[in-house]
Design an enzyme around this catalytic site. Structure first.
Site, PDB file in Angstrom:
ATOM      1  N   LYS A 115     -98.702 -20.197 120.804  1.00 57.21           N
ATOM      2  CA  LYS A 115     -98.847 -19.254 119.646  1.00 57.21           C
ATOM      3  C   LYS A 115     -97.664 -18.776 118.966  1.00 57.21           C
ATOM      4  CE  LYS A 115    -103.281 -17.445 121.133  1.00 57.21           C
ATOM      5  NZ  LYS A 115    -104.084 -16.421 121.446  1.00 57.21           N
ATOM      6  N   GLY A 128     -89.232 -13.463 130.750  1.00 61.37           N
ATOM      7  CA  GLY A 128     -89.235 -12.443 129.702  1.00 61.37           C
ATOM      8  C   GLY A 128     -87.867 -11.997 129.282  1.00 61.37           C
ATOM      9  N   GLY A 157     -90.500 -20.016 131.867  1.00 59.50           N
ATOM     10  CA  GLY A 157     -91.356 -20.808 133.113  1.00 59.50           C
ATOM     11  C   GLY A 157     -91.859 -21.953 132.555  1.00 59.50           C
ATOM     12  N   ARG A 195     -85.747 -18.972 143.714  1.00 58.30           N
ATOM     13  CA  ARG A 195     -85.387 -17.889 143.493  1.00 58.30           C
ATOM     14  C   ARG A 195     -84.474 -17.199 144.527  1.00 58.30           C
ATOM     15  NH1 ARG A 195     -89.627 -14.444 139.736  1.00 58.30           N
ATOM     16  NH2 ARG A 195     -89.019 -15.093 137.825  1.00 58.30           N
TER      17      ARG A 195
END
Length: 397
Positions: A198, A378, A355, A40
């Protein structure tokens, strides 16, 4: 001037002596006072060095951890200043908010400073006007270069863009260009790989993508829920049996939209989940009651590779199997290498994000061979869901 829907550093004009507030993502992993992964920090290089070289006084805004509006010494960005200076190859000073105005007044054109953690302000995450004004008071211009924080409407990611002239930094610009190429105005046929444990975490993504892509490749534990919806007995596999109806609805929506959904037809199974247990490769209809599906099988992966050979665009989020545990990384690594090879040949534009996805591509040794790899988690997911990202929307106003 750019013809993009948002202004970039090309539109900013002369910045000599101007105080430019640059929102970056410096939220890096640390251990024993050392940065363990500087990805980053390196992503900020283009914007910060360009502005400094153009004579701006560069004031880097960033958050670190989740201090919840309280001051925590172990979440101070003072810790980042030295490693950041090493990455930039130039001096970086640290400025606390207490005497920020005076400290900034003493800076010269080309100087770079990191300001203390924006989340030490209770108003940062609430995007309150007072906090926005505190930030804005020390700057003349605002540059948002932190796509990974763009899904949050915070004072430093969204509020500032309303009160100061706002521009996208180079990393943000590259990210938005790549996303536009991948799903905004992609070249068809488009394939999407969506994996992960999931279905529940990716429902909105799947619902959005069936209307956007020509091929939807479902992997990971979530594929088991779709297999169960199709009447396959998945044994002891991770499976959200309560969501088989939702999976059915997504398959119906895909049919209606002429989107082909690809589920594995051969799978790698084991009776226990650990590294290198005894495994079998079987047709999905041959999974025993005490077995769990842990990866996509070789025949299915080969067929998926053929699908990608006929596509022009690929969006990838999530692994095909339990890739952290060998040998269940084989399918992900194999398909990633196929996608990378097609990208290098120039027949496929490949955009990946999240990620787990970045980790899987690094494991396959091909992260550098994709057209674009987003480090955002996100924000990338919300973009795949078709949601408006407040930090991006604020730049386009």
């Amino acid at each position: 001037m750019t013809s993009k829907p948002f202004k970039t550093l090309d539109d900013i004009g002369d910045v000599t002596g101007k105080r430019v507030l640059v929102r970056e993502d410096l939220n890096v992993p640390m251990a024993d006072g050392q940065v363990t992964d500087d990805t980053r920090l390196r992503a900020t290089l283009a914007t910060v060095t360009e502005l400094a070289d153009r004579g701006a006084i560069v004031l880097v805004l960033a958050h670190f951890g989740r201090p919840k509006g309280q001051r925590h010494p172990d979440m101070s960005l003072a810790m980042i200043t030295k490693p950041y200076a090493q990455v930039l190859g130039r001096p970086v000073r640290f400025v606390d908010w207490g005497g920020a105005a005076d400290a900034v007044a003493q800076m010269q054109p080309g100087d770079i400073a990191v300001l203390e953690n924006t989340r030490f302000f209770a108003g940062e995450e609430k995007n309150d006007a007072e906090t926005v004004q505190t930030f804005a008071a020390i700057g003349d211009l605002y540059v948002n270069d932190a796509f990974s924080a763009a899904h949050r409407a915070h004072a430093s990611t969204e509020g500032l863009a309303r009160v100061l002239p706002a521009f996208a930094g180079r990393a943000m610009e590259a990210e938005l260009d790549a996303l536009e190429t991948a799903l905004g105005k992609p070249e068809h046929p488009v394939a999407a790989v969506v994996g992960g444990a999931k279905v529940s975490t990716k429902l909105d993504v799947l619902k959005h993508l069936v209307g956007k892509v020509d091929h939807l490749i479902i992997g990971g534990g979530m594929a088991n829920t779709f297999l169960a919806a199709r009447g396959v007995n998945v044994g002891k596999s991770l499976c959200e049996h309560d969501l088989t109806g939702t999976a059915e609805a997504i398959l119906d929506a895909a049919d209606a939209a002429n989107c082909t959904v690809h589920l594995p037809y051969d799978v790698v199974v084991a009776t226990e989940f650990r590294a290198n247990p005894p495994v079998r490769t079987v047709n999905v209809h041959e999974v025993a009651a005490d077995e769990m599906i842990l990866d996509v099988g070789p025949s299915a992966v080969e067929a998926l590779g053929d699908v990608l050979k006929n596509c022009r665009t690929l969006v990838w989020n999530g692994p095909l199997g339990a890739f952290e545990t060998p040998p269940f990384d084989v399918a992900t690594v194999s398909l990633a290498r196929t996608a990378a090879a097609l990208t290098q040949e120039g027949t496929l534009v490949s955009v990946a994000g999240g990620g787990d996805t970045v980790a899987a591509l690094n494991q396959a040794g091909v992260a550098g061979d994709f057209s674009f790899v987003s480090t955002a988690g996100g924000a990338f997911l919300e973009w795949m869901e078709g949601k408006e990202l407040p930090g991006v929307a604020a730049l386009t106003r």
